[in-house]
Design a protein around this motif. Structure first.
Motif, PDB file in Angstrom:
ATOM      1  N   HIS A   9     -17.274 107.580 109.990  1.00 51.23           N
ATOM      2  CA  HIS A   9     -16.643 107.077 108.754  1.00 51.23           C
ATOM      3  C   HIS A   9     -17.054 105.625 108.589  1.00 51.23           C
ATOM      4  O   HIS A   9     -16.241 104.725 108.749  1.00 51.23           O
ATOM      5  N   ASP A  44     -20.388 105.718 114.050  1.00 46.29           N
ATOM      6  CA  ASP A  44     -19.196 106.531 113.911  1.00 46.29           C
ATOM      7  C   ASP A  44     -19.320 107.335 112.610  1.00 46.29           C
ATOM      8  O   ASP A  44     -20.218 107.094 111.814  1.00 46.29           O
ATOM      9  N   HIS A  65     -16.487 100.049 108.939  1.00 47.80           N
ATOM     10  CA  HIS A  65     -15.877 101.167 109.652  1.00 47.80           C
ATOM     11  C   HIS A  65     -14.449 101.318 109.141  1.00 47.80           C
ATOM     12  O   HIS A  65     -13.739 100.321 109.006  1.00 47.80           O
ATOM     13  N   VAL A  66     -14.053 102.539 108.837  1.00 41.46           N
ATOM     14  CA  VAL A  66     -12.667 102.760 108.424  1.00 41.46           C
ATOM     15  C   VAL A  66     -11.818 102.817 109.688  1.00 41.46           C
ATOM     16  O   VAL A  66     -11.934 103.756 110.479  1.00 41.46           O
TER      17      VAL A  66
END
Ligand SMILES: [Mn+2]
Length: 601
Positions: free
Chosen positions: A252, A250, A385-386
């Motif tokens: 972020h 992903d 992961h944010v």
């Protein structure tokens, strides 16, 4: 193990694309037309790279170039030499905000606090703070200690291309992802990072981004010329990959040193394994990195086909020899996984009929298991992961995509999904004939096999005719039983009433032959009357075949009442002092309309 349907990497991939869209069946027409399409795609996407000619050359001979391209010097290099990342980080500075993955707190003026709020409003992530955290911050390695002492044969591991698709991502979270990959991935393993800009409209993602990444080694940027959605954007990125393994991330994320080797080693051992890292949480507000230090959670789903995390079953613990062995997972969360490029193509990549995102993770999970591969989580591979405060953009295609997954892979079990999502039945999910052919061609097993062998912990609803759906009050006839739990506590609410909406979801209940009233979103919950109380709560149902506690036993009587055995009371609707409809337990009285209920048929 498996056989590629046709030779030729990129053309083969595009053949799949082509076939999906235009439903061509003739094999050789595919080859020529898809190579033509490859040409078109090359024109259609702006490709930024330091050396464009090398890139074009590499498309044709990806499979043969690996060993010759990898630069191993003649002298004996130690594992430590070979583990060197593409870029080395400077030494940590504990005075910097967020260093070591700690929460960052800033002293802010009122004006700055306003800017924080604005950034959260815009991105659902505290980007104001992210912008002030180093793009090269270190993350403390709190993995299981065995992970740190594990050694790898770097000369034997397959190489990878990291594919990162993004749409209007914030600058600092995107760039921190890129630097993090470059600074934690051994240079001998990382062929390139392929960024796919899915038609973003933010100005800084145009020229500014190109200028920023152009001096960075092994970073390529591809732009789509219309909005493609996550699924197709990733596949477009994969087309240009020259590594043997595709690693999807992903946009972020932050990788923890040592994240890549376990994924590649596992795929080197077993090419049919899709391997996911442990997904750690980076707080959207403080950017604190929370590492799952113990046994990670694995993926599952509930019968609305919503992805759910759960703990590793005992059987799987027994099967593994050590706690750092890969863990079999029934499903994946979605964004982060590694797969052999050749196997991914054999397996039919992604379902190109799926739009934007949502549901594609379950589809791929069912497919890999049913078609002979495995899906695993490696406890030594950690990527943060944010998780945004809320989804930054809607998932309008979730139901449609999920209906496609259900139609192709779930056989008769799809009914349980449709019963809990009545609107999904009316969804136009498009043409799935190609996907069904794929299932036949790969001789995939059925969903019953998947449930019994891969996800045997999942309770399968009985859904007996007439005994499931919404339960309507006869006393307040606009109202149905409704259960709405807080986000992180499935049992944290009480049963109540809400206007009947016919959409399943919070109003879907099942009365079982064991006399339970089950609510099966997130997990299996059973209605109970807590000791000496008159409200109805929810508790976790007993596991299948375990004994059933008395206070979850109910009787739907012929007179229309719902009788609770343990308390001897009946379920009754009423209005609270402020006029809100609700339910409580009362002494039974079949002449009281408020005690009469009916399953909607
Ligand atoms: Mn994300």
């Amino acid at each position: 193990m498996f056989r590629s349907p046709l030779p030729g990497d990129s053309c083969q991939f595009l053949e799949t694309v082509h076939a999906m869209r235009f439903h061509l069946n003739r094999r050789w027409a595919w080859v020529s037309k898809s190579c033509l399409l490859l040409g078109l795609v090359m024109l259609a996407f702006v490709i930024l790279e330091r050396s464009v000619s090398t890139f074009h050359g590499s498309v044709d001979d990806t499979r043969t170039t690996r060993t010759s391209e990898r630069q191993f010097s003649d002298r004996e290099e130690t594992a430590e030499d070979l583990a060197q990342p593409v870029y080395k980080r400077s030494s940590p500075d504990p005075n910097l905000p967020g260093e070591w993955g700690k929460a960052a707190h800033l002293q802010l003026t009122e004006e700055e606090k306003k800017r924080v709020e604005d950034s959260i409003e815009k991105y659902a992530i505290n980007i104001y703070l992210s912008d002030r955290i180093s793009l090269h911050r270190h993350i403390k390695d709190n993995r299981m200690h065995e992970c740190g002492t594990k050694t790898f044969n770097y000369r034997k591991l397959p190489t990878t291309s990291v594919v990162i698709a993004f749409y209007n991502e914030a600058w600092s979270t995107l760039l921190r992802t890129i630097h993090s990959v470059l600074e934690t991935s051994p240079a001998v393993l990382l062929k390139e990072i392929i960024l796919v800009d899915d038609y973003s409209d933010k100005v800084y993602l145009k020229n500014q981004l190109e200028v920023y990444i152009s001096p960075l080694e092994r970073v390529r940027l591809i732009r789509t010329n219309k909005r493609e959605g996550l699924v197709r954007a990733r596949l477009i990125g994969a087309t240009f990959a020259t590594g043997e393994v595709l690693t999807f991330l992903d946009c972020h994320c932050e990788c923890v040193s040592g994240w890549l080797e376990p994924l590649l080693e596992r795929i080197g051992e077993n090419e049919t394994a899709i391997v996911c890292p442990v997904i750690d949480t980076i707080d959207w507000n403080s950017f604190e990195y929370y590492m799952q230090t113990g046994e990670p959670m694995i993926g599952g789903f509930d019968w609305r086909l919503t992805f759910q995390w759960h703990s590793v079953p005992e059987r799987e613990r027994q099967r593994r020899k050590s706690r750092i062995d890969p863990i079999r997972s029934p499903t994946m969360a979605g964004g982060l996984f590694a797969v052999s490029k050749r196997y991914f193509e054999y397996l039919g990549t992604y379902d190109m009929g799926m739009e934007v995102w949502g549901g594609e993770n379950l589809e791929l999970s069912f497919r890999v298991w049913q078609c002979g591969g495995t899906l695993e989580i490696h406890p030594c591979s950690h990527v943060g992961h944010v998780f945004p405060k809320k989804a930054p953009y809607a998932r309008p295609n979730f139901i449609q995509n999920t209906a496609r997954a259900a139609e192709v892979w779930m056989d008769e079990y799809k009914e349980h999904f449709y019963k809990r999502n009545p609107p999904a039945r009316k969804e136009n999910y498009g043409d799935i004939s190609e996907r069904k052919l794929l299932r036949e061609r790969l001789k995939c097993k059925n969903f019953d096999w998947y449930l019994k062998n891969i996800f045997s912990d999942l309770h399968v609803p009985e859904d007996r005719p007439g005994w499931h759906g919404a339960i309507r009050s006869m006393g307040i006839s606009s109202e149905c039983l409704d259960y709405n739990s807080p986000d992180h506590n499935p049992v944290g609410a009480q049963l109540s009433l809400f206007g009947c909406h016919g959409q399943g979801g919070n109003q879907f209940f099942e009365y079982t032959s064991d006399k339970e009233i089950r609510f099966n979103s997130v997990t299996e919950l059973c209605a109970e009357v807590p000791e000496h109380q008159t409200h109805v709560g929810m508790k976790y149902c007993p596991k299948d075949k375990a004994s059933i506690p008395r206070n979850i036993l109910w009787e739907f009587k012929d007179d229309g009442t719902i009788y609770h055995h343990h308390s001897g009371l009946c379920l009754s609707s009423y209005r609270t002092s402020d006029g809100r409809p609700d339910v409580q337990m009362k002494a039974c009285d079949a002449t009281d309309k408020n005690q009469l209920w009916k399953f909607e048929r």
